[in-house]
Design a protein around this motif. Structure first.
Motif, mmCIF file in Angstrom:
data_model
loop_
_atom_site.group_PDB
_atom_site.id
_atom_site.type_symbol
_atom_site.label_atom_id
_atom_site.label_comp_id
_atom_site.label_asym_id
_atom_site.label_seq_id
_atom_site.Cartn_x
_atom_site.Cartn_y
_atom_site.Cartn_z
ATOM 1 N N GLY A 63 0.818 -1.203 0.000
ATOM 2 C CA GLY A 63 0.000 0.000 0.000
ATOM 3 C C GLY A 63 0.851 1.252 0.000
ATOM 4 O O GLY A 63 0.548 2.235 -0.692
ATOM 5 N N LEU A 64 1.931 1.214 0.760
ATOM 6 C CA LEU A 64 2.861 2.352 0.814
ATOM 7 C C LEU A 64 3.465 2.636 -0.557
ATOM 8 O O LEU A 64 3.629 3.795 -0.964
ATOM 9 C CB LEU A 64 3.955 2.056 1.841
ATOM 10 C CG LEU A 64 4.949 3.165 2.153
ATOM 11 C CD1 LEU A 64 4.232 4.420 2.614
ATOM 12 C CD2 LEU A 64 5.942 2.689 3.205
ATOM 13 N N ARG A 65 3.756 1.577 -1.292
ATOM 14 C CA ARG A 65 4.304 1.744 -2.653
ATOM 15 C C ARG A 65 3.298 2.482 -3.537
ATOM 16 O O ARG A 65 3.659 3.362 -4.332
ATOM 17 C CB ARG A 65 4.625 0.365 -3.241
ATOM 18 C CG ARG A 65 5.152 0.384 -4.666
ATOM 19 C CD ARG A 65 5.555 -1.013 -5.115
ATOM 20 N NE ARG A 65 4.416 -1.899 -5.226
ATOM 21 C CZ ARG A 65 3.673 -2.024 -6.318
ATOM 22 N NH1 ARG A 65 3.944 -1.290 -7.392
ATOM 23 N NH2 ARG A 65 2.669 -2.874 -6.359
ATOM 24 N N LYS A 66 2.030 2.154 -3.381
ATOM 25 C CA LYS A 66 1.003 2.779 -4.212
ATOM 26 C C LYS A 66 0.670 4.194 -3.744
ATOM 27 O O LYS A 66 0.245 5.033 -4.532
ATOM 28 C CB LYS A 66 -0.227 1.878 -4.256
ATOM 29 C CG LYS A 66 0.033 0.694 -5.198
ATOM 30 C CD LYS A 66 -0.831 -0.498 -4.989
ATOM 31 C CE LYS A 66 -0.371 -1.603 -5.960
ATOM 32 N NZ LYS A 66 -0.967 -2.896 -5.694
ATOM 33 N N ILE A 67 0.883 4.460 -2.450
ATOM 34 C CA ILE A 67 0.756 5.841 -1.958
ATOM 35 C C ILE A 67 1.840 6.699 -2.596
ATOM 36 O O ILE A 67 1.590 7.816 -3.073
ATOM 37 C CB ILE A 67 0.871 5.876 -0.421
ATOM 38 C CG1 ILE A 67 -0.342 5.211 0.229
ATOM 39 C CG2 ILE A 67 1.001 7.319 0.073
ATOM 40 C CD1 ILE A 67 -0.175 4.981 1.718
ATOM 41 N N LYS A 68 3.064 6.184 -2.611
ATOM 42 C CA LYS A 68 4.187 6.935 -3.183
ATOM 43 C C LYS A 68 4.026 7.130 -4.687
ATOM 44 O O LYS A 68 4.552 8.090 -5.257
ATOM 45 C CB LYS A 68 5.502 6.210 -2.891
ATOM 46 C CG LYS A 68 5.909 6.250 -1.417
ATOM 47 C CD LYS A 68 7.206 5.498 -1.173
ATOM 48 C CE LYS A 68 7.643 5.598 0.281
ATOM 49 N NZ LYS A 68 8.909 4.840 0.524
ATOM 50 N N ASP A 69 3.284 6.230 -5.342
ATOM 51 C CA ASP A 69 3.018 6.369 -6.779
ATOM 52 C C ASP A 69 1.869 7.340 -7.050
ATOM 53 O O ASP A 69 1.496 7.548 -8.212
ATOM 54 C CB ASP A 69 2.686 5.006 -7.399
ATOM 55 C CG ASP A 69 3.910 4.096 -7.490
ATOM 56 O OD1 ASP A 69 5.034 4.628 -7.428
ATOM 57 O OD2 ASP A 69 3.743 2.865 -7.623
ATOM 58 N N GLY A 70 1.280 7.900 -5.996
ATOM 59 C CA GLY A 70 0.193 8.870 -6.162
ATOM 60 C C GLY A 70 -1.142 8.244 -6.518
ATOM 61 O O GLY A 70 -2.037 8.925 -7.029
ATOM 62 N N LEU A 71 -1.319 6.933 -6.229
ATOM 63 C CA LEU A 71 -2.540 6.238 -6.618
ATOM 64 C C LEU A 71 -3.610 6.251 -5.531
ATOM 65 O O LEU A 71 -4.801 6.190 -5.830
ATOM 66 C CB LEU A 71 -2.218 4.787 -7.003
ATOM 67 C CG LEU A 71 -1.270 4.602 -8.189
ATOM 68 C CD1 LEU A 71 -0.943 3.130 -8.375
ATOM 69 C CD2 LEU A 71 -1.914 5.166 -9.467
ATOM 70 N N THR A 72 -3.194 6.286 -4.268
ATOM 71 C CA THR A 72 -4.159 6.260 -3.173
ATOM 72 C C THR A 72 -3.604 7.056 -1.995
ATOM 73 O O THR A 72 -2.588 7.737 -2.132
ATOM 74 C CB THR A 72 -4.494 4.806 -2.779
ATOM 75 O OG1 THR A 72 -5.599 4.808 -1.863
ATOM 76 C CG2 THR A 72 -3.306 4.086 -2.166
ATOM 77 N N THR A 73 -4.290 6.977 -0.856
ATOM 78 C CA THR A 73 -3.928 7.809 0.290
ATOM 79 C C THR A 73 -3.549 6.954 1.506
ATOM 80 O O THR A 73 -3.889 5.773 1.581
ATOM 81 C CB THR A 73 -5.097 8.726 0.690
ATOM 82 O OG1 THR A 73 -6.199 7.900 1.103
ATOM 83 C CG2 THR A 73 -5.527 9.596 -0.473
ATOM 84 N N ILE A 74 -2.889 7.594 2.458
ATOM 85 C CA ILE A 74 -2.513 6.912 3.700
ATOM 86 C C ILE A 74 -3.766 6.411 4.416
ATOM 87 O O ILE A 74 -3.809 5.269 4.899
ATOM 88 C CB ILE A 74 -1.716 7.867 4.621
ATOM 89 C CG1 ILE A 74 -0.365 8.209 3.969
ATOM 90 C CG2 ILE A 74 -1.507 7.247 5.999
ATOM 91 C CD1 ILE A 74 0.439 9.270 4.720
ATOM 92 N N SER A 75 -4.807 7.230 4.467
ATOM 93 C CA SER A 75 -6.040 6.844 5.161
ATOM 94 C C SER A 75 -6.672 5.607 4.543
ATOM 95 O O SER A 75 -7.172 4.726 5.259
ATOM 96 C CB SER A 75 -7.052 7.999 5.132
ATOM 97 O OG SER A 75 -6.525 9.130 5.775
ATOM 98 N N GLU A 76 -6.655 5.521 3.225
ATOM 99 C CA GLU A 76 -7.244 4.371 2.553
ATOM 100 C C GLU A 76 -6.491 3.089 2.890
ATOM 101 O O GLU A 76 -7.092 2.055 3.167
ATOM 102 C CB GLU A 76 -7.242 4.579 1.027
ATOM 103 C CG GLU A 76 -8.401 5.362 0.510
ATOM 104 C CD GLU A 76 -9.733 4.667 0.754
ATOM 105 O OE1 GLU A 76 -9.935 3.538 0.267
ATOM 106 O OE2 GLU A 76 -10.580 5.250 1.446
#
Length: 571
Positions: free
Chosen positions: A543-556
């Motif tokens: 999930g952290l990888r996808k947060i860093k890619d701008g795809l989702t959020t920390i809360s999600e």
């Protein structure tokens, strides 16, 4: 108006050969269908290439998408929906001028009729049927919910709330067949499809009825129909689902097959008696849905390599785990699509069979007549399968048969309800499966969750606080140069800030070290530690990888994955 035959036009454009034209011309003459239908069906040309060639020949623009800017809702609402859909035409606004969008500029009649309806002097442009129909479905202004509620309130204004115990079933059947109730049910279904809902909830309370849609995993309040039409609304849905409308004391299950917005849908209906009536949940399954390729599911490089290696083996068992609604079935269907070849025999046993797939034998579980997962699985193994997919491993018997199948030369795919990939082993041990059977048959365990995807139209950068970063196991040094985003909300995402969902994964492959721990009946913590040493990424790390890619959020990510002391990566 047009001097050239479509076939000749496409040959001149270099899109087809004369031989291909002749073959399709023969089929066209026999069937009476346009030659383009044959060319598209045989995938000789694409709809986009055809549209562009027609637009170039006629000398008009080709439109590759209809956006909010092009959609003129007021003009669209002046034309009957049926006319637009049947003729695959749509009025749009291009540079301040109303233009007719058509999929077939060679057929001038619907263009002329639409021109007449709009008052004349209307030009036209070309697009594909899919783009036009999807735009009509998205932008056509349905009768507003407020207006519909007002009409329903006006019906029989003297009636107060329905007393459930005193209702005459014949009166309810009559009410269920009345236009306002039928219109309301159709409206609820159409809007659900239009908004991309996966489920519809109709919930009765003491003084109101609530209709909610589940969109991207989140429930949203949509409308509150009048309380007094509650029984008529329920009866209408029961009639559509072939249920017993007189039975209101016990739960009922049914299904509805119908077309909504031009697409075939299988709607699973569940009715549960509650204190103030009957609660309805409808699951919408798009029968025309196609599944992503596994390379499009968003796996990290290591995870993708591990998964492709596992599914290329001739035998073994692969488990996909996670709670209900975490996308397990979609992942399994994507894997099956990858494996579905003419030289491979694939059979599935499911409860229920959600999507029909060409080339795969699909068995429906029917527990009432003894057709359980285990019983079906025994028969399937006599059908000479290469690959077996079991919708869910629910008990020891099914697990034992699945593992025996994996040990006797079959590739088995199945799902389990566990919170993590390592917990798969613990769950199988709890079911009574012997450790040596798990160690010798399990190839891969994959946990997954779904998180909402940020709307690409309105997301905006923001700087998370130190506490927010700490909540996902990061500090400010580790995020140097990383751009975080937060949801905003726009018309494209219905003001939610999110549009669509993506999966986060945790993939554990079987290794010699892991097998030793299984033989010793090690607990989940030890299994997880060893899996991480072997290269497994936790759900929260993916999930952290996808947060860093701008795809989702920390809360999600934090809403579906926990950051425990387990984050051995940080030890």
């Amino acid at each position: 108006m047009f001097k050239k035959d479509v076939g000749d036009l496409l040959i001149e454009a270099g899109l087809i050969t004369s031989e291909q034209r002749d073959v399709c011309k023969t089929e066209s003459d026999e069937s009476g269908a346009p030659i383009t239908e044959c060319l598209l069906a045989k995938k000789i040309i694409t709809p986009q290439a055809l549209g562009k060639a027609l637009a170039q020949y006629v000398g008009v623009a080709y439109v590759d998408s209809v956006t909010d800017k092009l959609a003129d809702i007021n003009t669209l609402g002046r034309i009957p929906l049926k006319f637009l859909r049947e003729n695959e035409v749509m009025p749009v606004n291009i540079d301040g001028n109303i233009i007719t969008l058509t999929a077939n500029p060679m057929d001038v009649q619907p263009i002329d009729e639409l021109n007449l309806l709009l008052g004349g002097n209307v030009g036209f442009a070309v697009s594909t049927p899919k783009i036009i129909i999807e735009a009509i479905n998205k932008y056509y202004p349905l009768e507003g919910t407020k207006q519909m509620m007002a009409e329903l309130e006006e019906e029989e204004p003297g009636l107060e709330e329905v007393e459930f115990t005193d209702v005459d079933d014949r009166d309810i059947v009559a009410q269920a067949a009345e236009a306002p109730v039928i219109k309301l049910v159709n409206h609820i279904l159409y809007q659900a499809v239009k908004q991309g809902a996966s489920d519809i909830h109709i919930e009765p309370y003491e003084k109101e009825v609530s209709v909610r849609y589940r969109i991207d995993g989140v429930l949203y309040n949509i409308m509150s129909p009048p309380k007094r039409i509650q029984d008529a609304l329920t009866s209408r849905i029961k009639i559509m689902a072939n249920m017993n409308i007189a039975e209101k004391r016990v739960p009922q299950d049914g299904r509805i097959d119908l077309r909504i917005a031009g697409k075939p849908y299988d709607i699973r209906v569940s009715i549960l008696p509650v204190q103030f009536g009957e609660r309805i949940v409808m699951r919408l399954l798009d029968k025309s849905r196609t599944f992503s390729n596994i390379q499009d599911l968003g796996f990290a490089e290591r995870d993708f390599a591990v998964l492709t290696a596992a599914i290329s083996r001739p035998n073994g068992i692969i488990y996909v785990t996670g709670p209900t609604g975490s996308g397990k079935t979609s992942t399994l269907y994507a894997v099956l699509s990858e494996l579905n070849k003419p030289d491979v025999n694939i059979i599935t046993v499911e409860d229920p069979v959600e999507y029909q797939t060409k080339g795969i034998g699909q068995v429906q579980v029917k527990s009432k007549i003894g057709m359980t997962f285990a019983a079906a699985l025994r028969s399937i193994l006599r059908q000479d399968p290469d690959i077996v997919m079991i919708g869910e491993t629910r008990d020891q018997e099914t697990a034992q048969i699945a593992i025996q199948a994996a040990l006797t030369g079959h590739l088995v795919l199945s799902t389990l309800h566990t919170n993590s990939a390592p917990a798969t082993i613990t769950r199988l041990l709890d079911m009574g499966v012997e450790p040596y059977l798990i160690a010798s048959s399990l190839e891969l365990a994959m946990a997954q969750r779904l998180v909402r995807k940020l709307c690409s139209y309105c997301k905006k950068p923001f700087k998370p606080s130190a506490d927010k970063l700490a909540s996902i196991g990061l500090d400010e040094k580790e995020t140097k140069g990383v751009i975080f985003y937060e949801p905003v909300g726009c018309e494209e995402c219905s003001k939610t800030g999110y549009k669509g969902r993506l999966a986060i994964f945790e993939i554990m492959e079987m290794t010699a070290e892991l097998a030793k721990l299984i033989m010793d009946r090690a607990d989940t913590t030890l299994l997880r530690q060893q899996a991480m040493k072997d290269g497994m990424r936790l759900l929260v790390q993916d999930g952290l990888r996808k947060i860093k890619d701008g795809l989702t959020t920390i809360s999600e990510v934090l809403s579906v994955a926990t950051v425990e002391v387990e984050m051995e990566k940080f030890e």
